[in-house]
Write an enzyme that holds these catalytic residues in place. Structure first.
Site, PDB file in Angstrom:
ATOM      1  N   MET A  63      -9.764  -1.208   2.589  1.00  0.00           N
ATOM      2  CA  MET A  63     -11.083  -1.031   1.970  1.00  0.00           C
ATOM      3  C   MET A  63     -12.065  -0.522   3.015  1.00  0.00           C
ATOM      4  O   MET A  63     -13.285  -0.672   2.869  1.00  0.00           O
ATOM      5  CB  MET A  63     -11.566  -2.343   1.357  1.00  0.00           C
ATOM      6  CG  MET A  63     -10.644  -2.812   0.232  1.00  0.00           C
ATOM      7  SD  MET A  63     -11.448  -3.913  -0.919  1.00  0.00           S
ATOM      8  CE  MET A  63     -11.821  -5.292   0.140  1.00  0.00           C
ATOM      9  N   GLY A  64     -11.551   0.086   4.097  1.00  0.00           N
ATOM     10  CA  GLY A  64     -12.431   0.614   5.134  1.00  0.00           C
ATOM     11  C   GLY A  64     -12.991  -0.500   5.997  1.00  0.00           C
ATOM     12  O   GLY A  64     -12.437  -1.603   6.048  1.00  0.00           O
ATOM     13  N   HIS A  67     -10.870  -2.276  11.534  1.00  0.00           N
ATOM     14  CA  HIS A  67     -10.852  -3.022  12.793  1.00  0.00           C
ATOM     15  C   HIS A  67      -9.423  -3.017  13.310  1.00  0.00           C
ATOM     16  O   HIS A  67      -8.535  -2.400  12.712  1.00  0.00           O
ATOM     17  CB  HIS A  67     -11.398  -4.446  12.594  1.00  0.00           C
ATOM     18  CG  HIS A  67     -10.733  -5.199  11.471  1.00  0.00           C
ATOM     19  ND1 HIS A  67      -9.422  -5.613  11.519  1.00  0.00           N
ATOM     20  CD2 HIS A  67     -11.192  -5.582  10.253  1.00  0.00           C
ATOM     21  CE1 HIS A  67      -9.113  -6.240  10.402  1.00  0.00           C
ATOM     22  NE2 HIS A  67     -10.180  -6.222   9.604  1.00  0.00           N
ATOM     23  N   GLU A  68      -9.207  -3.725  14.406  1.00  0.00           N
ATOM     24  CA  GLU A  68      -7.906  -3.678  15.066  1.00  0.00           C
ATOM     25  C   GLU A  68      -6.764  -4.144  14.143  1.00  0.00           C
ATOM     26  O   GLU A  68      -5.635  -3.681  14.276  1.00  0.00           O
ATOM     27  CB  GLU A  68      -7.979  -4.507  16.357  1.00  0.00           C
ATOM     28  CG  GLU A  68      -6.721  -4.540  17.199  1.00  0.00           C
ATOM     29  CD  GLU A  68      -6.123  -3.161  17.501  1.00  0.00           C
ATOM     30  OE1 GLU A  68      -6.892  -2.200  17.688  1.00  0.00           O
ATOM     31  OE2 GLU A  68      -4.873  -3.046  17.529  1.00  0.00           O
ATOM     32  N   GLY A  69      -7.060  -5.029  13.199  1.00  0.00           N
ATOM     33  CA  GLY A  69      -6.017  -5.462  12.253  1.00  0.00           C
ATOM     34  C   GLY A  69      -5.498  -4.278  11.454  1.00  0.00           C
ATOM     35  O   GLY A  69      -4.276  -4.095  11.305  1.00  0.00           O
ATOM     36  N   HIS A  70      -6.414  -3.441  10.945  1.00  0.00           N
ATOM     37  CA  HIS A  70      -5.997  -2.256  10.190  1.00  0.00           C
ATOM     38  C   HIS A  70      -5.249  -1.280  11.117  1.00  0.00           C
ATOM     39  O   HIS A  70      -4.205  -0.724  10.744  1.00  0.00           O
ATOM     40  CB  HIS A  70      -7.214  -1.512   9.629  1.00  0.00           C
ATOM     41  CG  HIS A  70      -8.062  -2.315   8.689  1.00  0.00           C
ATOM     42  ND1 HIS A  70      -9.336  -2.713   9.002  1.00  0.00           N
ATOM     43  CD2 HIS A  70      -7.826  -2.771   7.431  1.00  0.00           C
ATOM     44  CE1 HIS A  70      -9.859  -3.377   7.983  1.00  0.00           C
ATOM     45  NE2 HIS A  70      -8.962  -3.441   7.015  1.00  0.00           N
ATOM     46  N   LYS A 201      -2.357 -11.466   7.444  1.00  0.00           N
ATOM     47  CA  LYS A 201      -3.649 -12.154   7.279  1.00  0.00           C
ATOM     48  C   LYS A 201      -3.894 -12.525   5.815  1.00  0.00           C
ATOM     49  O   LYS A 201      -4.417 -13.594   5.522  1.00  0.00           O
ATOM     50  CB  LYS A 201      -4.737 -11.221   7.815  1.00  0.00           C
ATOM     51  CG  LYS A 201      -6.078 -11.317   7.188  1.00  0.00           C
ATOM     52  CD  LYS A 201      -6.930 -12.284   7.929  1.00  0.00           C
ATOM     53  CE  LYS A 201      -8.297 -12.496   7.350  1.00  0.00           C
ATOM     54  NZ  LYS A 201      -8.781 -11.597   6.374  1.00  0.00           N
ATOM     55  N   GLN A 205      -1.486 -12.064  -0.804  1.00  0.00           N
ATOM     56  CA  GLN A 205      -1.433 -10.659  -1.225  1.00  0.00           C
ATOM     57  C   GLN A 205      -0.047 -10.065  -0.934  1.00  0.00           C
ATOM     58  O   GLN A 205       0.493  -9.312  -1.739  1.00  0.00           O
ATOM     59  CB  GLN A 205      -2.514  -9.882  -0.475  1.00  0.00           C
ATOM     60  CG  GLN A 205      -2.512  -8.405  -0.712  1.00  0.00           C
ATOM     61  CD  GLN A 205      -3.799  -7.779  -0.198  1.00  0.00           C
ATOM     62  OE1 GLN A 205      -4.804  -7.775  -0.881  1.00  0.00           O
ATOM     63  NE2 GLN A 205      -3.765  -7.263   1.017  1.00  0.00           N
ATOM     64  N   ARG A 239     -15.218  -8.744   7.033  1.00  0.00           N
ATOM     65  CA  ARG A 239     -16.362  -9.585   6.662  1.00  0.00           C
ATOM     66  C   ARG A 239     -16.973 -10.315   7.857  1.00  0.00           C
ATOM     67  O   ARG A 239     -18.059 -10.876   7.730  1.00  0.00           O
ATOM     68  CB  ARG A 239     -15.946 -10.608   5.603  1.00  0.00           C
ATOM     69  CG  ARG A 239     -15.663  -9.977   4.244  1.00  0.00           C
ATOM     70  CD  ARG A 239     -15.497 -11.039   3.172  1.00  0.00           C
ATOM     71  NE  ARG A 239     -15.539 -10.485   1.838  1.00  0.00           N
ATOM     72  CZ  ARG A 239     -14.458 -10.108   1.149  1.00  0.00           C
ATOM     73  NH1 ARG A 239     -13.259 -10.233   1.677  1.00  0.00           N
ATOM     74  NH2 ARG A 239     -14.581  -9.605  -0.064  1.00  0.00           N
TER      75      ARG A 239
HETATM   76  P1  AMP Z   1      -8.736  -4.889   3.685  1.00  0.00           P
HETATM   77  O1  AMP Z   1      -9.405  -3.649   4.172  1.00  0.00           O
HETATM   78  O2  AMP Z   1      -9.440  -6.147   4.069  1.00  0.00           O
HETATM   79  O3  AMP Z   1      -8.336  -4.817   2.245  1.00  0.00           O
HETATM   80  O4  AMP Z   1      -7.356  -4.959   4.472  1.00  0.00           O
HETATM   81  C1  AMP Z   1      -6.448  -3.892   4.455  1.00  0.00           C
HETATM   82  C2  AMP Z   1      -5.158  -4.348   5.057  1.00  0.00           C
HETATM   83  O5  AMP Z   1      -5.365  -4.762   6.394  1.00  0.00           O
HETATM   84  C3  AMP Z   1      -4.545  -5.525   4.306  1.00  0.00           C
HETATM   85  O6  AMP Z   1      -3.143  -5.352   4.212  1.00  0.00           O
HETATM   86  C4  AMP Z   1      -4.898  -6.680   5.191  1.00  0.00           C
HETATM   87  O7  AMP Z   1      -3.985  -7.757   5.083  1.00  0.00           O
HETATM   88  C5  AMP Z   1      -4.802  -6.040   6.551  1.00  0.00           C
HETATM   89  N1  AMP Z   1      -5.569  -6.834   7.524  1.00  0.00           N
HETATM   90  C6  AMP Z   1      -6.841  -7.274   7.389  1.00  0.00           C
HETATM   91  N2  AMP Z   1      -7.180  -8.039   8.448  1.00  0.00           N
HETATM   92  C7  AMP Z   1      -6.095  -8.090   9.254  1.00  0.00           C
HETATM   93  C8  AMP Z   1      -5.808  -8.737  10.497  1.00  0.00           C
HETATM   94  N3  AMP Z   1      -6.710  -9.490  11.121  1.00  0.00           N
HETATM   95  N4  AMP Z   1      -4.575  -8.562  11.028  1.00  0.00           N
HETATM   96  C9  AMP Z   1      -3.638  -7.801  10.388  1.00  0.00           C
HETATM   97  N5  AMP Z   1      -3.841  -7.171   9.217  1.00  0.00           N
HETATM   98  C10 AMP Z   1      -5.055  -7.315   8.656  1.00  0.00           C
END
Ligand code: AMP
Length: 367
Positions: A63-64, A67-70, A201, A205, A239
Site C-alpha cells: 500500500m506504499g 520501508h525496509e520491510g517492503h 509481519k 494475512q 503506520r
Molecule cells: P502493506 O503496505 O502494509 O500492505 O504491506 C505490504 C507487504 O509488506 C505485506 O506483505 C506486509 O506483510 C509486508 N510488510 C509490512 N511490514 C513488514 C515488516 N516489518 N517486515 C516484513 N514485511 C513487512
C-alpha cells in the site's frame, strides 16, 4: 534474442509515453528501467511479453509508504525472479468505514526514490532480477463495475475466506480480510506472477493468502519474508510515522510481551496459560506504569488481543502440539497523545490518530 529485447524496449517507450501523464506524480519514476502502470491493458501486454521471453515475475503487493520491510521483500523477489512487479494501492475495501483510509500515509515520491536506489543496487548484483514494473492502479481500474464498498454486507464482487478471515484481526476489522483477499485476487489475475511475496509481519494475512491461492487454484507460489524490525524490536510498519516520540517509546510493549511468551516455549512450556502469562503480565505492567504518569507524559494503549493459535487455522489452542508449532500474535491500540507539550514530536497527524500495531512470532515445530 535481439528481437525480443527490441520488442521489450519499444514496449517500454510505448508504455512510458502513454502513462507518464497519468502517473501519480510526473516527476518521479522508480528508475529508468522501471515502468509505471496505472491501468490494466498495457500491464497485461507487458506481462505477456515477459512470459514469451521466458522471464519470471515476482509480485510484491503493497500500500506504499515503503520501508525496509517492503524493500526486503523486493530483494527476495529479485533473487528468485528475473522481473519484480510492485503494486502500490491503498485498497479502500479493506478499511472499515471508521478506519484510517483517508489518513493512510501516501509518499509516492519517496517510494519511487527508494525503489530507484534499490533497483540501481540490483543492477550491480550478479544474477539478481530487476524492478521492471510498478503497478499503481486507479480505483476505477481496480473496481471497474461498482464503486468499492467497505460496508457489511457490501455491494460488489468479493472473495471471502472463512473462518480464518473472521478471527483475530478479522474479529476487530470485519471487512479487512475480505478486502485483502479481493484485492489480491485482482492483482494476481492482472499480473499472473510466478511468485507472490508477503511479510511475516502480517501473519494472518499470509494464512489467508495461502488459502486463497490453494482454494482458487491460482497457480502462483506464496513466499513469505521475515519481519523487519527497528533496533529495539518494534516491527516496521507504514503506520509507525503516526506515533511520535512519546508513543514510539512505549510501542515496543507488544514485541517485548511476545518475546516473553516465546521464552516460555523455548523453556519447554506447552500450555496456553504457561506460555501467555508473562506476555499478559508485561503488557499489564507497562499499561499500569503509563497510567501512573501525568497525562502530558504518558502514552496509553489498549491490548486488543494476545493470541496463541494454530499455524494453519489461526484458531486458539489450549496446548501447543510440538509437531505443528503455533503462532503467537498480538494487537494493541496506541491511544491519541494526551496534552501534547510545546515542541513535542507527536508524529504525523499531531498525535491525534490512534495507531493500531500488530506483531507476531512463530513458535517452530520441535524436530
Ligand atoms: P502493506 O503496505 O502494509 O500492505 O504491506 C505490504 C507487504 O509488506 C505485506 O506483505 C506486509 O506483510 C509486508 N510488510 C509490512 N511490514 C513488514 C515488516 N516489518 N517486515 C516484513 N514485511 C513487512
Amino acid at each position: 534474442m535481439a528481437t525480443k529485447l527490441h520488442t521489450l524496449r519499444s514496449l517500454r517507450v510505448l508504455s512510458t509515453r502513454r502513462y507518464l501523464s497519468t502517473t501519480p506524480n510526473r516527476a518521479s519514476s522508480a528508475s529508468p528501467t522501471t515502468q509505471i502502470f496505472r491501468d490494466v491493458p498495457l500491464l497485461r501486454q507487458y506481462r505477456r511479453s515477459l512470459l514469451l521471453s521466458n522471464r519470471t515475475v515476482g509480485l510484491v503487493p503493497t500500500m506504499g509508504a515503503l520501508h525496509e520491510g517492503h524493500l526486503s521483500l523486493v530483494r527476495q523477489a529479485a533473487q528468485e525472479n528475473s522481473d519484480v512487479f510492485i503494486s502500490i494501492y491503498v485498497n479502500p475495501t479493506q478499511f472499515g468505514l471508521n478506519e484510517d483510509l483517508d489518513s493512510y500515509p501516501k509518499t509516492w515520491d519517496a517510494d519511487m526514490a527508494q525503489l530507484a536506489s534499490l533497483d540501481a543496487s540490483l543492477a550491480s548484483t550478479p544474477g539478481a532480477g530487476r524492478i521492471s514494473a510498478v503497478f499503481a492502479p486507479t480505483t476505477k481500474a481496480m473496481y471497474p463495475t461498482l464503486p468499492p464498498d467497505s460496508s457489511l454486507p457490501g455491494r460488489g464482487s468479493f472473495v471471502t475466506i472463512t473462518p480464518v478471515g473472521s478471527l483475530l484481526e478479522g474479529a476487530s476489522r470485519p471487512v479487512f480480510f475480505r478486502g485483502v483477499a479481493t484485492v489480491c485476487m485482482k492483482l494476481f489475475s492482472i499480473c499472473t506472477p510466478e511468485r507472490v511475496y508477503f511479510g511475516q509481519k502480517d501473519v494472518q494475512q499470509t494464512v489467508v493468502i495461502r488459502r486463497l491461492v490453494r482454494d482458487f487454484h491460482l497457480g502462483t507460489e506464496v513466499r513469505i519474508g521475515a519481519t523487519r524490525r527497528e533496533a529495539d524490536g518494534l516491527a516496521m510498519s507504514s503506520r509507525n510515522v503516526y506515533l511520535g516520540a512519546r508513543r514510539r517509546a512505549v510501542a515496543t510493549v507488544l514485541s517485548h510481551a511476545l518475546r516473553r511468551a516465546e521464552e516460555q516455549y523455548a523453556k519447554g512450556k506447552r500450555s496456553r496459560g504457561d506460555i501467555l502469562w508473562p506476555a499478559n503480565e508485561h503488557a499489564d505492567r507497562v499499561a499500569a506504569e503509563q497510567e501512573e504518569l501525568a497525562p502530558g507524559r504518558r502514552a496509553r494503549f489498549e491490548v486488543d488481543y494476545l493470541s496463541l493459535a494454530d499455524p494453519d487455522t489461526m484458531e486458539e489452542v489450549e496446548e501447543v502440539d510440538e509437531k505443528r508449532g503455533a503462532i503467537l500474535s498480538g494487537a494493541i491500540k496506541m491511544m491519541p497523545v494526551e496534552e501534547p507539550q510545546q515542541g513535542e514530536d507527536c508524529g504525523v497527524g499531531d498525535g491525534m490518530i490512534a495507531v493500531r500495531l500488530i506483531d507476531n512470532i512463530i513458535l517452530k515445530p520441535v524436530e
